[in-house]
Design a protein around this motif. Structure first.
Motif, short mmCIF file in Angstrom:
data_model
loop_
_atom_site.label_atom_id
_atom_site.label_comp_id
_atom_site.label_asym_id
_atom_site.label_seq_id
_atom_site.Cartn_x
_atom_site.Cartn_y
_atom_site.Cartn_z
N VAL A 56 -14.35 -0.68 -1.33
CA VAL A 56 -13.89 -1.82 -0.51
C VAL A 56 -12.70 -2.50 -1.18
O VAL A 56 -11.70 -2.82 -0.53
CB VAL A 56 -15.05 -2.82 -0.28
N ILE A 57 -12.79 -2.67 -2.49
CA ILE A 57 -11.70 -3.34 -3.22
C ILE A 57 -10.42 -2.50 -3.16
O ILE A 57 -9.33 -3.02 -2.87
CB ILE A 57 -12.12 -3.58 -4.70
N LYS A 58 -10.55 -1.21 -3.39
CA LYS A 58 -9.34 -0.38 -3.45
C LYS A 58 -8.71 -0.22 -2.07
O LYS A 58 -7.48 -0.25 -1.94
CB LYS A 58 -9.66 0.98 -4.08
N ALA A 59 -9.53 -0.08 -1.03
CA ALA A 59 -8.97 -0.03 0.32
C ALA A 59 -8.36 -1.38 0.67
O ALA A 59 -7.29 -1.46 1.29
CB ALA A 59 -10.06 0.33 1.33
N GLY A 60 -9.01 -2.47 0.23
CA GLY A 60 -8.48 -3.81 0.47
C GLY A 60 -7.13 -4.02 -0.19
O GLY A 60 -6.24 -4.68 0.37
N LEU A 61 -6.96 -3.44 -1.37
CA LEU A 61 -5.67 -3.58 -2.06
C LEU A 61 -4.53 -2.94 -1.27
O LEU A 61 -3.39 -3.38 -1.35
CB LEU A 61 -5.75 -2.94 -3.46
N ILE A 62 -4.86 -1.89 -0.54
CA ILE A 62 -3.81 -1.25 0.28
C ILE A 62 -3.43 -2.18 1.44
O ILE A 62 -2.25 -2.32 1.78
CB ILE A 62 -4.27 0.14 0.81
N GLY A 63 -4.42 -2.87 1.99
CA GLY A 63 -4.13 -3.88 3.03
C GLY A 63 -3.28 -5.00 2.46
O GLY A 63 -2.30 -5.43 3.08
N LEU A 64 -3.63 -5.45 1.26
CA LEU A 64 -2.84 -6.51 0.61
C LEU A 64 -1.41 -6.02 0.37
O LEU A 64 -0.44 -6.76 0.57
CB LEU A 64 -3.52 -6.90 -0.72
N THR A 65 -1.29 -4.77 -0.04
CA THR A 65 0.03 -4.18 -0.32
C THR A 65 0.90 -4.21 0.95
O THR A 65 2.07 -4.63 0.91
CB THR A 65 -0.13 -2.71 -0.79
N ARG A 66 0.33 -3.77 2.06
CA ARG A 66 1.11 -3.74 3.31
C ARG A 66 1.49 -5.16 3.72
O ARG A 66 2.62 -5.42 4.14
CB ARG A 66 0.29 -3.08 4.42
N GLY A 99 5.74 -1.13 0.65
CA GLY A 99 4.53 -1.07 1.46
C GLY A 99 3.79 0.26 1.39
O GLY A 99 2.90 0.53 2.21
N GLN A 100 4.12 1.09 0.38
CA GLN A 100 3.54 2.43 0.32
C GLN A 100 2.42 2.53 -0.73
O GLN A 100 2.36 1.76 -1.67
CB GLN A 100 4.64 3.46 -0.01
N ASN A 101 1.61 3.52 -0.53
CA ASN A 101 0.55 3.83 -1.49
C ASN A 101 0.86 5.19 -2.11
O ASN A 101 0.74 6.22 -1.44
CB ASN A 101 -0.81 3.87 -0.77
N VAL A 102 1.30 5.19 -3.35
CA VAL A 102 1.65 6.44 -4.02
C VAL A 102 0.38 7.03 -4.64
O VAL A 102 -0.19 6.46 -5.58
CB VAL A 102 2.73 6.19 -5.11
N VAL A 103 -0.05 8.15 -4.09
CA VAL A 103 -1.31 8.75 -4.52
C VAL A 103 -1.01 9.85 -5.54
O VAL A 103 -0.32 10.81 -5.24
CB VAL A 103 -2.07 9.33 -3.30
N MET A 104 -1.53 9.70 -6.75
CA MET A 104 -1.34 10.72 -7.80
C MET A 104 -2.72 11.18 -8.23
O MET A 104 -3.34 10.58 -9.11
CB MET A 104 -0.59 10.12 -9.00
N ASP A 105 -3.19 12.23 -7.58
CA ASP A 105 -4.59 12.63 -7.76
C ASP A 105 -4.74 14.13 -8.04
O ASP A 105 -5.81 14.70 -7.81
CB ASP A 105 -5.41 12.25 -6.51
N GLY A 106 -3.67 14.75 -8.53
CA GLY A 106 -3.74 16.18 -8.83
C GLY A 106 -3.94 17.03 -7.59
O GLY A 106 -4.27 18.21 -7.68
N GLY A 107 -3.76 16.40 -6.43
CA GLY A 107 -3.92 17.12 -5.15
C GLY A 107 -5.31 17.00 -4.54
O GLY A 107 -5.58 17.57 -3.49
#
Ligand SMILES: NC(=O)c1ccc[n+]([C@@H]2O[C@H](COP(=O)([O-])OP(=O)(O)OC[C@H]3O[C@@H](n4cnc5c(N)ncnc54)[C@H](O)[C@@H]3O)[C@@H](O)[C@H]2O)c1
Length: 277
Positions: free
Chosen positions: A190-200, A265-273
């Motif tokens: 919930v927190i991490k998804a919420g942070l993306i909302g805050l980012t946007r 406003g982007q979420n840069v995902v670095m997760d090894g794919g």
């Protein structure tokens, strides 16, 4: 020169939760690019060790420390005032602080990580740091960035779990009944998804004032986890391994500098794919 855009020589970056595993890496990345850094954390002892560790490789006059609980609005405001009085304008805010509850699992002990048992006080505490703390710091430091016309950068440290649900099989322990199996708690998602909302939200709110906001979503970092956990997680990642703690440094340098001046406003995902499998 293209690389000039990474130069942070005249900038000050404040990092929350800076005494932790990744906080020190973010600080090293920003110092490496020439920034002054303000390490903040709730742990005074942690800040001391972080300072000692960074002082081995970087100019200590560029390293400032402040004890700051991100969930305490008065303390956040007091730190902002102290920095201003010391002539430091926060140009970059890295919202990194979080409580990452350890996943345990013991036979016969109520497994409080499970949704059915998850304590409200833990929900409130974790939320107050990971999400409310990012809001409060953005409110205080972002407002100042927007106010004087010079703008700035807010970077929220989310997680690959901002875009997909935890695979609870990763945390399962042999021999435990289902009701005793530990899980990654609901708060983290919930927190991490919420942070993306805050980012946007933030990315548009002060865009005209030249305040950009993005998120970085790291995948799991190897930090001495059990062989079994590492094996299970690695099998879900196309690159076949967890990240090393220094593998996010270049992304921090990019996202916090003019090198990313048109990213907002982007979420840069670095997760090894992991998220593309
Ligand atoms: N380590 C990973 O594998 C991983 C993966 C993806 C995302 N992340 C995210 O990266 C960030 C940093 O993670 P980490 O592994 O360095 O965690 P960590 O637990 O090592 O560090 C977190 C820091 O936050 C501090 N903190 C806790 N409560 C605070 C408060 N109220 N105010 C200020 N500081 C407080 C702690 O003292 C600690 O130094 C977190 O947001 C985490 O969710 C980590």
């Amino acid at each position: 020169m293209a690389f000039d855009k990474f130069n942070l020589n005249s900038k000050t970056a404040l990092i929350t939760g800076a005494a932790g595993l990744l906080g020190i890496e973010h600080a090293a990345a920003l110092l490496d690019s020439g920034a002054q850094v303000v390490l903040t954390d709730i742990s005074e002892a942690g800040l001391l060790s972080a300072h000692v560790a960074l002082a081995r490789n970087f100019d200590t006059t560029k390293i400032n420390t402040k004890v700051m609980d991100v969930a305490d609005p008065e303390r956040v405001r007091a730190v902002a005032e102290d920095l201003l009085a010391a002539g430091l304008r926060v140009d970059i805010l890295v919202n990194n602080a979080a409580i990452d509850p350890k996943v345990k699992g013991e036979q016969g002990v109520l497994e409080t990580s499970r949704l059915e048992n998850f304590p409200l006080n833990q929900w409130n505490l974790q939320m107050s740091v990971g999400l409310t703390g990012a809001f409060l710091c953005s409110q205080v430091f972002g407002t100042a960035m927007a106010k004087d016309g010079k703008g700035g950068v807010i970077l929220n440290i989310a997680s690959d779990l901002s875009i997909f649900s935890p695979d609870q099989r990763l945390y399962s322990k042999q021999g435990l009944d289902e009701s005793m199996q530990p899980v990654k708690p609901v708060t983290y998602s919930v927190i991490k998804a919420g942070l993306i909302g805050l980012t946007r939200y933030l990315s548009t709110y002060w865009a005209e004032k030249n305040v950009r906001c993005n998120a970085l979503s790291p995948g799991g970092i190897y930090n001495g986890q059990s062989d079994e956990f590492v094996r299970r997680l690695s099998s879900l990642i196309p690159l076949g391994r967890m990240a090393t703690k220094d593998e996010y440094r270049a992304a921090i340098q990019f996202l916090c500098s003019d090198a990313s001046s048109y990213m907002n406003g982007q979420n840069v995902v670095m997760d090894g794919g992991r998220s593309v499998w």
